[in-house]
Design an enzyme around this catalytic site. Sequence first.
Site, PDB file in Angstrom:
ATOM      1  N   HIS A 346     -40.209 -28.495   5.880  1.00 27.36           N
ATOM      2  CA  HIS A 346     -41.285 -29.414   6.426  1.00 27.36           C
ATOM      3  C   HIS A 346     -42.087 -28.662   7.595  1.00 27.36           C
ATOM      4  CE1 HIS A 346     -39.240 -32.376   4.263  1.00 27.36           C
ATOM      5  NE2 HIS A 346     -40.174 -33.134   4.324  1.00 27.36           N
ATOM      6  N   PRO A 347     -43.472 -28.648   7.590  1.00 28.20           N
ATOM      7  CA  PRO A 347     -44.140 -27.987   8.642  1.00 28.20           C
ATOM      8  C   PRO A 347     -43.989 -28.782   9.824  1.00 28.20           C
ATOM      9  CG  PRO A 347     -45.574 -29.237   7.129  1.00 28.20           C
ATOM     10  CD  PRO A 347     -44.236 -29.428   6.506  1.00 28.20           C
ATOM     11  N   GLU A 366     -51.164 -37.071   5.117  1.00 27.36           N
ATOM     12  CA  GLU A 366     -50.103 -37.942   6.055  1.00 27.36           C
ATOM     13  C   GLU A 366     -50.340 -37.592   7.398  1.00 27.36           C
ATOM     14  OE1 GLU A 366     -46.729 -37.861   2.459  1.00 27.36           O
ATOM     15  OE2 GLU A 366     -46.484 -36.528   4.245  1.00 27.36           O
ATOM     16  N   GLN A 367     -50.589 -36.301   7.747  1.00 25.75           N
ATOM     17  CA  GLN A 367     -50.610 -35.833   9.077  1.00 25.75           C
ATOM     18  C   GLN A 367     -51.820 -36.330   9.751  1.00 25.75           C
ATOM     19  OE1 GLN A 367     -49.092 -32.494  11.029  1.00 25.75           O
ATOM     20  NE2 GLN A 367     -47.518 -32.108   9.497  1.00 25.75           N
ATOM     21  N   VAL A 399     -39.017 -34.380  11.399  1.00 21.41           N
ATOM     22  CA  VAL A 399     -39.511 -34.827  10.073  1.00 21.41           C
ATOM     23  C   VAL A 399     -39.640 -36.503  10.513  1.00 21.41           C
ATOM     24  CG1 VAL A 399     -39.594 -35.284   7.775  1.00 21.41           C
ATOM     25  CG2 VAL A 399     -38.919 -33.163   9.055  1.00 21.41           C
ATOM     26  N   ILE A 400     -40.948 -36.846  10.135  1.00 23.05           N
ATOM     27  CA  ILE A 400     -40.983 -38.576  10.375  1.00 23.05           C
ATOM     28  C   ILE A 400     -41.934 -38.638   9.227  1.00 23.05           C
ATOM     29  CG2 ILE A 400     -42.738 -38.469  11.904  1.00 23.05           C
ATOM     30  CD1 ILE A 400     -41.301 -41.077  13.190  1.00 23.05           C
ATOM     31  N   CYS A 401     -41.613 -40.149   8.838  1.00 19.86           N
ATOM     32  CA  CYS A 401     -42.550 -40.596   7.916  1.00 19.86           C
ATOM     33  C   CYS A 401     -43.785 -41.206   8.568  1.00 19.86           C
ATOM     34  CB  CYS A 401     -41.995 -41.824   6.925  1.00 19.86           C
ATOM     35  SG  CYS A 401     -42.987 -42.391   5.808  1.00 19.86           S
TER      36      CYS A 401
HETATM   37  N1  GUN Z   1     -44.163 -36.473   7.947  1.00 21.45           N
HETATM   38  C1  GUN Z   1     -45.114 -36.824   6.924  1.00 21.45           C
HETATM   39  N2  GUN Z   1     -45.414 -35.580   6.701  1.00 21.45           N
HETATM   40  C2  GUN Z   1     -44.716 -34.602   7.473  1.00 21.45           C
HETATM   41  C3  GUN Z   1     -44.923 -33.143   7.715  1.00 21.45           C
HETATM   42  O1  GUN Z   1     -45.671 -32.664   6.956  1.00 21.45           O
HETATM   43  N3  GUN Z   1     -44.263 -32.614   8.370  1.00 21.45           N
HETATM   44  C4  GUN Z   1     -43.255 -33.185   9.316  1.00 21.45           C
HETATM   45  N4  GUN Z   1     -42.441 -32.412  10.031  1.00 21.45           N
HETATM   46  N5  GUN Z   1     -43.010 -34.502   9.160  1.00 21.45           N
HETATM   47  C5  GUN Z   1     -43.861 -35.275   8.149  1.00 21.45           C
END
Ligand code: GUN
Length: 453
Positions: A346-347, A366-367, A399-401
């Site tokens: 995950h980034p 998402e971000q 990481v978090i939704c």
């Molecule tokens: N939650 C949803 N997308 C991401 C993402 O790309 N990176 C991280 N760290 N958490 C996420």
Amino acid sequence: MPHSCSSLNCTNRFTAETRTRGITFHRFPKDRVLRRRWEKAVRRGGFNSNTSTMLCSEHFRPEDFDRTGQTVRLRVGTVPVCCYKPPDNTAPRMSQTSQKAREPLPVEPPQPAPTPAPLPTVDHAYASTPNELRVKLTEALARVESLEREKRNARDRERRVRNTVSCLLEDLEVKKILNDELKERLDIYSDLPVHLLSKQSHQYTKEQKDFAVTLHFHGPKAYSYLRECLHINLPHPHTLQKWVSSGQAKLDLNKTPDSLRQEDAAAKYLGHQAAANDNMELSQVNALPYEEFVNVFGNVVEKCPIVAAAVSSQRPFADLDALEAAICDFVDALSDSGKEGILRCHPDLACHDLQAGTLTGESMSEQAGAGFDVLGVEEAYTMSCLNEEYKERFGFPFVICTRMSDKARIFQEMRNRVANGFTEEREHAIEEVKKICHLRLRDLVRTDDAAQF
Ligand code: GUN
């Protein structure tokens, strides 16, 4: 003051006149043993060289010189042949040639013809008699012949290598398998222990299976190239899939490359946006060829297409929940380091790639949905500090939704979770991965559920 030759009785000095005669000057070698041999060769009792002591070219054989570059150099390990032998008569001998060479260079007009190569002077002991000269000449001719042969061979070798390379490139281009992505991926694999794949018996070992699965995960195209074009003994991807789903092989996610290529991410972004607008029916999902299934669901767990590959063989799924359950079971069954590997794919939140638009499509939306693409300076700074603190502590990114939260809560969560114990936090983060996956699946497949966030 110009340098002079240190050899006994040699009067050559580094001047325009000696330069015109083609005489070059060479410092004593640094190597202690070789320098001793040079010092002996000058035949001056108790002579010690220093960094500026030199010998002129007249104390070496023609084959001692490397004249291929702009500077005339001595070949490695060369030792001077002997020192200057004074002529019988006291006055320096002046042959017609040497007399000519001693004349000052004409200033005007410049000579149209190139200056002929200087003839070896006959004053030195190693070339003082016609016989010696004949020997020298024969040696020099033999050397010329051998160098010419070496040159011819080198040219032939170069031509053959060029041919091979251009055939290879042509082949790759014709087959449309040479692109930047492949090049980069092949670079990653340049030191892979492919010998691991040579079968010891008719069965692959466990280590070989794990290796092949991990290799395929990192780059299916590169895998196919190694298998089909370089004929490296790799199993067919269908076999990998069987191994993974039956637990015969597992993936070492710690070997994941840091990031996918930018173009890859951009293409994926566009591809997934299109897919999102046009959700599939589960019946379509169940009917997809393996490669397609992996393409479509390859990023429901960020940058981990192996997860989709692993569950593909469990089709047909009764419903989307069943597909999701299969994915979660696979993730849960991973070793601790496998789970950490998934998290490392995950980034960071609000990372540079978000601004550059080079994240995967899912990650970008998402971000951006949580407002991380437009943080103020202070927020961005805080986020980068929290990211670093978290990674420093756990070794994987936070990481978090994001779609089930909002910006303020996410900042708070970062502050809270960094205080967790390692195992607790790894499990927490994996649960977030599952939530992200839950939503990504529903972006791809049509369901009857109304509530989808
Ligand atoms: N939650 C949803 N997308 C991401 C993402 O790309 N990176 C991280 N760290 N958490 C996420």
